[in-house]
Scaffold this motif. Structure first.
Motif, PDB file in Angstrom:
ATOM      1  N   TRP A  17      64.283  22.219 -75.668  1.00 36.42           N
ATOM      2  CA  TRP A  17      63.212  23.084 -76.166  1.00 36.42           C
ATOM      3  C   TRP A  17      62.656  24.020 -75.101  1.00 36.42           C
ATOM      4  CZ3 TRP A  17      62.969  23.068 -81.229  1.00 36.42           C
ATOM      5  CH2 TRP A  17      63.324  21.921 -81.933  1.00 36.42           C
ATOM      6  N   GLY A  18      62.892  23.764 -73.827  1.00 37.81           N
ATOM      7  CA  GLY A  18      62.328  24.600 -72.766  1.00 37.81           C
ATOM      8  C   GLY A  18      61.056  24.003 -72.215  1.00 37.81           C
ATOM      9  N   THR A  19      60.461  24.715 -71.268  1.00 32.28           N
ATOM     10  CA  THR A  19      59.297  24.190 -70.543  1.00 32.28           C
ATOM     11  C   THR A  19      57.980  24.843 -70.920  1.00 32.28           C
ATOM     12  OG1 THR A  19      59.536  25.801 -68.744  1.00 32.28           O
ATOM     13  CG2 THR A  19      60.769  23.744 -68.556  1.00 32.28           C
ATOM     14  N   GLY A  20      58.041  25.986 -71.538  1.00 31.81           N
ATOM     15  CA  GLY A  20      56.814  26.665 -71.919  1.00 31.81           C
ATOM     16  C   GLY A  20      56.185  27.483 -70.817  1.00 31.81           C
ATOM     17  N   ALA A  21      56.893  27.650 -69.704  1.00 34.03           N
ATOM     18  CA  ALA A  21      56.318  28.382 -68.583  1.00 34.03           C
ATOM     19  C   ALA A  21      56.123  29.869 -68.880  1.00 34.03           C
ATOM     20  CB  ALA A  21      57.206  28.227 -67.356  1.00 34.03           C
ATOM     21  N   THR A  22      56.719  30.358 -69.963  1.00 38.72           N
ATOM     22  CA  THR A  22      56.621  31.784 -70.281  1.00 38.72           C
ATOM     23  C   THR A  22      55.309  32.162 -70.946  1.00 38.72           C
ATOM     24  OG1 THR A  22      57.755  31.389 -72.382  1.00 38.72           O
ATOM     25  CG2 THR A  22      59.110  32.030 -70.501  1.00 38.72           C
ATOM     26  N   GLY A  23      54.551  31.204 -71.436  1.00 40.35           N
ATOM     27  CA  GLY A  23      53.268  31.551 -72.020  1.00 40.35           C
ATOM     28  C   GLY A  23      52.974  30.868 -73.336  1.00 40.35           C
ATOM     29  N   CYS A  24      51.968  31.382 -74.038  1.00 42.57           N
ATOM     30  CA  CYS A  24      51.501  30.793 -75.293  1.00 42.57           C
ATOM     31  C   CYS A  24      51.379  31.881 -76.358  1.00 42.57           C
ATOM     32  CB  CYS A  24      50.122  30.149 -75.117  1.00 42.57           C
ATOM     33  SG  CYS A  24      49.950  29.046 -73.700  1.00 42.57           S
ATOM     34  N   TYR A  25      51.919  31.622 -77.526  1.00 44.21           N
ATOM     35  CA  TYR A  25      51.776  32.586 -78.610  1.00 44.21           C
ATOM     36  C   TYR A  25      50.398  32.450 -79.235  1.00 44.21           C
ATOM     37  CZ  TYR A  25      52.413  35.220 -82.874  1.00 44.21           C
ATOM     38  OH  TYR A  25      52.264  36.142 -83.891  1.00 44.21           O
ATOM     39  N   THR A  26      49.740  33.584 -79.493  1.00 46.05           N
ATOM     40  CA  THR A  26      48.444  33.579 -80.147  1.00 46.05           C
ATOM     41  C   THR A  26      48.484  34.443 -81.393  1.00 46.05           C
ATOM     42  OG1 THR A  26      46.161  34.405 -80.013  1.00 46.05           O
ATOM     43  CG2 THR A  26      47.719  35.322 -78.445  1.00 46.05           C
ATOM     44  N   GLY A  31      46.460  33.534 -69.364  1.00 46.56           N
ATOM     45  CA  GLY A  31      45.918  34.551 -70.247  1.00 46.56           C
ATOM     46  C   GLY A  31      44.896  33.919 -71.190  1.00 46.56           C
ATOM     47  N   CYS A  32      43.952  34.707 -71.680  1.00 45.82           N
ATOM     48  CA  CYS A  32      42.867  34.181 -72.510  1.00 45.82           C
ATOM     49  C   CYS A  32      42.721  34.968 -73.803  1.00 45.82           C
ATOM     50  CB  CYS A  32      41.538  34.241 -71.753  1.00 45.82           C
ATOM     51  SG  CYS A  32      41.518  33.342 -70.187  1.00 45.82           S
ATOM     52  N   VAL A  33      42.242  34.296 -74.829  1.00 46.71           N
ATOM     53  CA  VAL A  33      42.000  34.952 -76.111  1.00 46.71           C
ATOM     54  C   VAL A  33      40.754  34.355 -76.747  1.00 46.71           C
ATOM     55  CG1 VAL A  33      43.476  33.319 -77.371  1.00 46.71           C
ATOM     56  CG2 VAL A  33      43.039  35.593 -78.325  1.00 46.71           C
ATOM     57  N   GLN A  34      39.973  35.217 -77.368  1.00 47.81           N
ATOM     58  CA  GLN A  34      38.806  34.766 -78.132  1.00 47.81           C
ATOM     59  C   GLN A  34      39.260  34.637 -79.580  1.00 47.81           C
ATOM     60  OE1 GLN A  34      35.399  37.397 -77.993  1.00 47.81           O
ATOM     61  NE2 GLN A  34      33.978  35.803 -78.639  1.00 47.81           N
ATOM     62  N   SER A  35      39.376  33.436 -80.056  1.00 42.85           N
ATOM     63  CA  SER A  35      40.010  33.157 -81.337  1.00 42.85           C
ATOM     64  C   SER A  35      39.314  33.855 -82.510  1.00 42.85           C
ATOM     65  CB  SER A  35      40.026  31.652 -81.586  1.00 42.85           C
ATOM     66  OG  SER A  35      40.516  31.363 -82.865  1.00 42.85           O
ATOM     67  N   THR A  43      44.009  36.061 -66.459  1.00 37.64           N
ATOM     68  CA  THR A  43      44.818  37.146 -65.903  1.00 37.64           C
ATOM     69  C   THR A  43      44.871  38.336 -66.850  1.00 37.64           C
ATOM     70  OG1 THR A  43      46.785  36.077 -66.840  1.00 37.64           O
ATOM     71  CG2 THR A  43      46.256  35.601 -64.536  1.00 37.64           C
ATOM     72  N   VAL A  44      44.681  38.089 -68.131  1.00 38.19           N
ATOM     73  CA  VAL A  44      44.593  39.119 -69.161  1.00 38.19           C
ATOM     74  C   VAL A  44      43.800  38.500 -70.301  1.00 38.19           C
ATOM     75  CG1 VAL A  44      46.722  38.400 -70.317  1.00 38.19           C
ATOM     76  CG2 VAL A  44      45.917  40.758 -70.588  1.00 38.19           C
ATOM     77  N   SER A  45      43.086  39.305 -71.066  1.00 35.56           N
ATOM     78  CA  SER A  45      42.268  38.710 -72.116  1.00 35.56           C
ATOM     79  C   SER A  45      42.194  39.601 -73.353  1.00 35.56           C
ATOM     80  CB  SER A  45      40.846  38.437 -71.606  1.00 35.56           C
ATOM     81  OG  SER A  45      40.168  39.650 -71.316  1.00 35.56           O
ATOM     82  N   TYR A  46      41.989  38.931 -74.476  1.00 33.60           N
ATOM     83  CA  TYR A  46      41.806  39.596 -75.765  1.00 33.60           C
ATOM     84  C   TYR A  46      40.486  39.119 -76.362  1.00 33.60           C
ATOM     85  CZ  TYR A  46      46.607  41.363 -75.836  1.00 33.60           C
ATOM     86  OH  TYR A  46      47.771  42.040 -75.553  1.00 33.60           O
ATOM     87  N   PRO A  47      39.370  39.763 -75.957  1.00 28.91           N
ATOM     88  CA  PRO A  47      38.077  39.384 -76.515  1.00 28.91           C
ATOM     89  C   PRO A  47      37.825  40.099 -77.842  1.00 28.91           C
ATOM     90  CG  PRO A  47      37.771  41.134 -74.946  1.00 28.91           C
ATOM     91  CD  PRO A  47      39.249  40.831 -74.956  1.00 28.91           C
ATOM     92  N   TRP A  48      36.765  39.724 -78.519  1.00 31.90           N
ATOM     93  CA  TRP A  48      36.315  40.491 -79.672  1.00 31.90           C
ATOM     94  C   TRP A  48      35.761  41.824 -79.153  1.00 31.90           C
ATOM     95  CZ3 TRP A  48      33.723  37.647 -84.317  1.00 31.90           C
ATOM     96  CH2 TRP A  48      34.526  36.559 -84.704  1.00 31.90           C
ATOM     97  N   CYS A  49      35.840  42.850 -79.976  1.00 30.05           N
ATOM     98  CA  CYS A  49      35.349  44.182 -79.601  1.00 30.05           C
ATOM     99  C   CYS A  49      34.056  44.494 -80.347  1.00 30.05           C
ATOM    100  CB  CYS A  49      36.388  45.252 -79.944  1.00 30.05           C
ATOM    101  SG  CYS A  49      37.952  45.105 -79.068  1.00 30.05           S
ATOM    102  N   SER A  50      33.129  45.115 -79.636  1.00 32.86           N
ATOM    103  CA  SER A  50      31.868  45.521 -80.251  1.00 32.86           C
ATOM    104  C   SER A  50      32.054  46.834 -81.002  1.00 32.86           C
ATOM    105  CB  SER A  50      30.790  45.691 -79.180  1.00 32.86           C
ATOM    106  OG  SER A  50      29.581  46.145 -79.749  1.00 32.86           O
ATOM    107  N   SER A  51      31.671  46.860 -82.275  1.00 27.48           N
ATOM    108  CA  SER A  51      31.822  48.055 -83.110  1.00 27.48           C
ATOM    109  C   SER A  51      30.451  48.593 -83.511  1.00 27.48           C
ATOM    110  CB  SER A  51      32.630  47.723 -84.372  1.00 27.48           C
ATOM    111  OG  SER A  51      32.576  48.777 -85.303  1.00 27.48           O
ATOM    112  N   SER A  52      30.132  49.804 -83.056  1.00 31.72           N
ATOM    113  CA  SER A  52      28.859  50.423 -83.444  1.00 31.72           C
ATOM    114  C   SER A  52      28.904  50.828 -84.911  1.00 31.72           C
ATOM    115  CB  SER A  52      28.585  51.642 -82.565  1.00 31.72           C
ATOM    116  OG  SER A  52      29.643  52.585 -82.652  1.00 31.72           O
ATOM    117  N   THR A  53      30.102  51.102 -85.412  1.00 27.95           N
ATOM    118  CA  THR A  53      30.243  51.470 -86.825  1.00 27.95           C
ATOM    119  C   THR A  53      29.852  50.313 -87.732  1.00 27.95           C
ATOM    120  OG1 THR A  53      32.012  53.052 -86.373  1.00 27.95           O
ATOM    121  CG2 THR A  53      31.892  52.171 -88.616  1.00 27.95           C
ATOM    122  N   LEU A  54      30.313  49.113 -87.383  1.00 27.22           N
ATOM    123  CA  LEU A  54      30.030  47.938 -88.207  1.00 27.22           C
ATOM    124  C   LEU A  54      28.741  47.230 -87.791  1.00 27.22           C
ATOM    125  CD1 LEU A  54      33.628  46.403 -88.345  1.00 27.22           C
ATOM    126  CD2 LEU A  54      32.526  47.868 -90.049  1.00 27.22           C
ATOM    127  N   GLY A  55      28.278  47.508 -86.579  1.00 30.70           N
ATOM    128  CA  GLY A  55      27.069  46.857 -86.086  1.00 30.70           C
ATOM    129  C   GLY A  55      27.282  45.406 -85.694  1.00 30.70           C
TER     130      GLY A  55
END
Length: 350
Positions: free
Chosen positions: A238-247, A258-262, A289-301
């Motif tokens: 199956w491999g070692t998983g050293a390449t990362g994590c699917y989100t 890498g980080c993600v805000q679910s 090292t890299v991140s995917y946070p939620w984005c603030s939208s002034s349109t939606l408030g």
């Protein structure tokens, strides 16, 4: 159905010699699932059946690997496509729906085999209840979960819900919690050491035949999941998983650290070298090292998850929430449903 798990006993039979083998005893059938129980040659601690990373790891496992594993086992699932899920293959559904909830596809394969024997069966028997999800011991299966794809979705989603409760320090829906003693249906008094163990007993409240303490010999139970998981883990590269994590939130594979805000609960998770994510936290990890946070939208408030597409009230143009919380131009979103970082998670037009 009675012979689906017997291949696991072949080495023991061969060691006895080359002559005919007489079956001196009838096979023991699991009184809950109807499957043939294995010889209990290896037994596990009922308080620590699995580690958390056994259930949440394996995020590097690909559809191609699962497909090859199914073919290796001459599984009916190797050629199956689910019409209710856009004719996706069984391998694709196992990988995609498991990863959508950060559940290991390898764990899902073990769960399928324990509940329905489909991984090692050449027939479609039990296809509609492949993971036993929505099929309580005391009654029939819930019709809304019937079908292979629905079964994978149901199983992964429910398990993620259990783990979310446990991550937050809560007991699961049926009262299982790390460090708290509770009785199983065997009955056995179990005090889970890991969240994975508490989640397993929430899904299947039986210790079964493969634990050191207390288990029944007529039920596979949660201990059988561990047996099959270990066998499958060593039966394929199956491999070692050293390449990362699917989100699923970002629709991409994050590198280690890498980080993600679910999108499901707004909690931060960081990719480990094992291919699993850390438990959710409200604060963003400091070593991303890299991140995917939620984005603030002034349109939606308000803030929205990564990949969300919004038509801005300022310029009427479409933009998509991307890496590091930056809005990226997405002019094709209204026609294609996608932007520079992939398919729109949600779309908001003016």
């Amino acid at each position: 159905m009675k012979t689906r798990l017997l291949w696991l006993l072949v080495p023991a039979l061969l060691a006895a010699g080359c002559g005919p083998v007489e079956d001196s005893e009838a096979p023991v059938i699991d009184e809950l699932t109807g499957q043939v129980l294995l010889e209990a040659t290896t037994k596990y601690d009922m308080h620590r059946l699995m580690e958390d990373t056994d259930i949440t790891g394996g995020q590097w496992i690909t559809t191609a690997q699962v497909q090859a594993f199914l073919q290796q086992n001459n599984s009916y699932l190797a050629t199956y496509k689910d019409p209710a899920w856009g004719s996706k293959t069984a391998a694709a559904l196992i990988v995609e729906r498991s990863k959508a909830y950060s559940i290991s596809p390898l764990y899902m394969l073990a769960r399928i085999q324990v509940e329905s024997s489909l991984v090692q069966s050449g027939t479609s028997n039990n296809l509609a209840k492949a993971t036993g999800c929505g099929c309580p011991d005391t009654s029939g299966c819930d019709a809304q979960y019937t079908g292979f794809g629905n079964q994978i979705e149901c199983s992964a989603k429910k398990l993620r819900g259990y783990l979310t409760d446990l991550d937050a320090g809560r007991a699961t829906v049926s009262g299982w919690k790390v460090g708290v003693t509770k009785s199983t249906s065997d009955p056995c008094s179990v005090k889970p050491v890991t969240k994975a163990t508490a989640a397993l007993y929430t899904y299947t409240p039986w210790v079964g035949a493969y634990a050191i303490q207390c288990g029944r010999t007529t039920v596979g139970g949660s201990s059988l999941v561990r047996v099959i998981f270990d066998r499958y883990k060593s039966a394929y590269a199956w491999g070692t998983g050293a390449t990362g994590c699917y989100t699923e939130t970002a629709g991409t594979t994050l590198p280690v650290n890498g980080c993600v805000q679910s999108s499901s609960d707004a909690l931060w998770r960081q990719c480990l070298s094992t291919g699993a994510f850390t438990a959710g936290s409200t604060a963003k990890p400091s070593t991303c090292t890299v991140s995917y946070p939620w984005c603030s939208s002034s349109t939606l408030g308000r803030s929205v998850p990564a990949r969300t597409c919004v038509q801005s009230v300022n310029d009427s143009q479409w933009h998509q929430c991307g890496v590091e919380g930056a809005w990226q131009s997405a002019p094709t979103a209204p026609t294609s449903g996608a932007g520079p970082v992939g398919a729109c998670y949600e779309m908001y037009a003016l």
